[in-house]
Design a protein around this motif. Sequence first.
Motif, mmCIF file in Angstrom:
data_model
loop_
_atom_site.group_PDB
_atom_site.id
_atom_site.type_symbol
_atom_site.label_atom_id
_atom_site.label_comp_id
_atom_site.label_asym_id
_atom_site.label_seq_id
_atom_site.Cartn_x
_atom_site.Cartn_y
_atom_site.Cartn_z
ATOM 1 N N VAL A 270 -4.802 15.676 -22.070
ATOM 2 C CA VAL A 270 -4.255 15.268 -23.363
ATOM 3 C C VAL A 270 -5.295 15.559 -24.442
ATOM 4 O O VAL A 270 -6.491 15.640 -24.164
ATOM 5 C CB VAL A 270 -3.892 13.766 -23.372
ATOM 6 N N ASP A 271 -4.821 15.717 -25.675
ATOM 7 C CA ASP A 271 -5.741 15.980 -26.779
ATOM 8 C C ASP A 271 -6.725 14.829 -26.955
ATOM 9 O O ASP A 271 -6.354 13.655 -26.830
ATOM 10 C CB ASP A 271 -4.971 16.170 -28.092
ATOM 11 N N THR A 272 -7.974 15.162 -27.251
ATOM 12 C CA THR A 272 -8.949 14.143 -27.616
ATOM 13 C C THR A 272 -8.484 13.467 -28.905
ATOM 14 O O THR A 272 -8.079 14.165 -29.841
ATOM 15 C CB THR A 272 -10.329 14.783 -27.839
ATOM 16 N N PRO A 273 -8.478 12.119 -28.964
ATOM 17 C CA PRO A 273 -8.003 11.439 -30.175
ATOM 18 C C PRO A 273 -8.700 11.948 -31.430
ATOM 19 O O PRO A 273 -9.913 12.206 -31.424
ATOM 20 C CB PRO A 273 -8.343 9.968 -29.908
ATOM 21 N N ALA A 274 -7.931 12.071 -32.494
ATOM 22 C CA ALA A 274 -8.455 12.651 -33.732
ATOM 23 C C ALA A 274 -9.638 11.862 -34.291
ATOM 24 O O ALA A 274 -10.562 12.444 -34.875
ATOM 25 C CB ALA A 274 -7.341 12.727 -34.776
ATOM 26 N N ASP A 275 -9.661 10.532 -34.073
ATOM 27 C CA ASP A 275 -10.721 9.719 -34.688
ATOM 28 C C ASP A 275 -12.077 9.892 -34.017
ATOM 29 O O ASP A 275 -13.098 9.489 -34.572
ATOM 30 C CB ASP A 275 -10.331 8.235 -34.730
ATOM 31 N N ILE A 276 -12.103 10.501 -32.833
ATOM 32 C CA ILE A 276 -13.401 10.746 -32.183
ATOM 33 C C ILE A 276 -13.647 12.226 -31.892
ATOM 34 O O ILE A 276 -14.711 12.586 -31.404
ATOM 35 C CB ILE A 276 -13.546 9.936 -30.872
ATOM 36 N N ARG A 277 -12.682 13.082 -32.209
ATOM 37 C CA ARG A 277 -12.780 14.494 -31.810
ATOM 38 C C ARG A 277 -13.996 15.189 -32.411
ATOM 39 O O ARG A 277 -14.682 15.960 -31.739
ATOM 40 C CB ARG A 277 -11.498 15.239 -32.195
ATOM 41 N N ASP A 278 -14.266 14.922 -33.679
ATOM 42 C CA ASP A 278 -15.370 15.609 -34.348
ATOM 43 C C ASP A 278 -16.736 15.097 -33.916
ATOM 44 O O ASP A 278 -17.759 15.725 -34.200
ATOM 45 C CB ASP A 278 -15.236 15.468 -35.873
ATOM 46 N N THR A 279 -16.771 13.944 -33.292
ATOM 47 C CA THR A 279 -18.055 13.357 -32.875
ATOM 48 C C THR A 279 -18.184 13.308 -31.356
ATOM 49 O O THR A 279 -19.038 12.598 -30.828
ATOM 50 C CB THR A 279 -18.211 11.940 -33.452
ATOM 51 N N TYR A 280 -17.367 14.060 -30.669
ATOM 52 C CA TYR A 280 -17.316 14.005 -29.201
ATOM 53 C C TYR A 280 -18.440 14.856 -28.599
ATOM 54 O O TYR A 280 -18.633 16.013 -28.983
ATOM 55 C CB TYR A 280 -15.952 14.524 -28.741
ATOM 56 N N GLN A 281 -19.183 14.276 -27.676
ATOM 57 C CA GLN A 281 -20.259 15.005 -27.007
ATOM 58 C C GLN A 281 -19.699 15.767 -25.796
ATOM 59 O O GLN A 281 -19.053 15.175 -24.941
ATOM 60 C CB GLN A 281 -21.343 14.031 -26.535
ATOM 61 N N TYR A 282 -19.965 17.060 -25.727
ATOM 62 C CA TYR A 282 -19.462 17.879 -24.628
ATOM 63 C C TYR A 282 -20.469 18.021 -23.486
ATOM 64 O O TYR A 282 -20.109 18.424 -22.395
ATOM 65 C CB TYR A 282 -19.073 19.271 -25.145
ATOM 66 N N PHE A 283 -21.722 17.694 -23.749
ATOM 67 C CA PHE A 283 -22.740 17.795 -22.698
ATOM 68 C C PHE A 283 -23.867 16.826 -22.998
ATOM 69 O O PHE A 283 -24.389 16.793 -24.112
ATOM 70 C CB PHE A 283 -23.309 19.220 -22.631
ATOM 71 N N THR A 284 -24.222 16.016 -22.011
ATOM 72 C CA THR A 284 -25.431 15.188 -22.103
ATOM 73 C C THR A 284 -26.135 15.220 -20.757
ATOM 74 O O THR A 284 -25.480 15.208 -19.706
ATOM 75 C CB THR A 284 -25.130 13.721 -22.474
ATOM 76 N N GLU A 285 -27.455 15.276 -20.799
ATOM 77 C CA GLU A 285 -28.234 15.217 -19.556
ATOM 78 C C GLU A 285 -29.637 14.736 -19.886
ATOM 79 O O GLU A 285 -30.362 15.386 -20.641
ATOM 80 C CB GLU A 285 -28.291 16.586 -18.872
#
Length: 321
Positions: A270-285
């Motif tokens: 499902v689509d990432t919610p619009a309220d967090i899409r711009d601040t969503y982290q795609y990679f952390t380590e």
Amino acid sequence: MIVVTGAAGFIASCLVTRLNEANFNDIVVVDNFSIAKKENNLKGKKIREYVDRMEFFNWLEKNYEEVEFIFHLGARTDTTEFNKDVFDLLNLNYSKQMWNACCEYQIPLVYASSAATYGSGKLGYDDEEAMIPLLHPLNPYGDSKNDFDKWALEQTAKPFFWAGLKFFNVYGPNEYHKGRMASVVLHAFNQIKETGKLKLFRSHRPDFKDGEQMRDFIYVKDLVEVCYFLMQNRKNSGIYNLGSGKARTFLDLAFQTFQAMGREAEIDFVDTPADIRDTYQYFTEANMQKLRSIGYDKPFHTLEEGVQDYVKNYLLEGKYY
């Protein structure tokens, strides 16, 4: 006495259990205890005293001579909250007051920072303190944690031992009350139990396939083990990453949850919610070399081990840690 703030919450209640297991029973727990949904997290634990978070500094002024250590884990952790005043009050200013009290009364302090301080990760995930002023978090929560880290490093007056821990993606028992902010493991378990299926966020970047966004997932039992280590080894003050050191995909996590529940995997995107899409982290380590360099040598749970323990011994049983 050992003080634990945020004690009715997820991570801090697990720390109280770990301290009890090590025979530390004079625990002073600090929180907003009017939030009844967290009450099960402290049931059955050995606790000396309950103190409301807004009364704590008055309490400390009268009892500081008996306090051996403070774990300041209490915070507003909602990454979708955008009222900066809330974070200034509960995260930044309260933590400054805690720091100054620990300096005045010479009490060692461990406090919770966050991997949210790293923002998009463009500058990497190394816990070198020289990098901290250069970081750009993606939301007010991350800002509040980074602002305190920067403030702490600027202080000439410091507790004789202190450590700030940048928690990565923590999962495990006692997070039942967290709602939307609970780990993906708990959300996955609930969805699979109710529908037999799991919904994961679709990727909105061409360099990541759906479900292959990666996070450093750390099991809460590992996190509290590090807290315990720092209490026992009061040297090498500073700010430390606290993750597993190994990024894994959301698909990895999903498949492990299905397997632990004895179910066939069925995943929709499902689509990432619009309220967090711009601040969503795609990679952390997390780069964990700094913590290892001061003598912490215990292995961390793999994602497979952590999810299996969490699902089979807690979620399926409805148990707390």
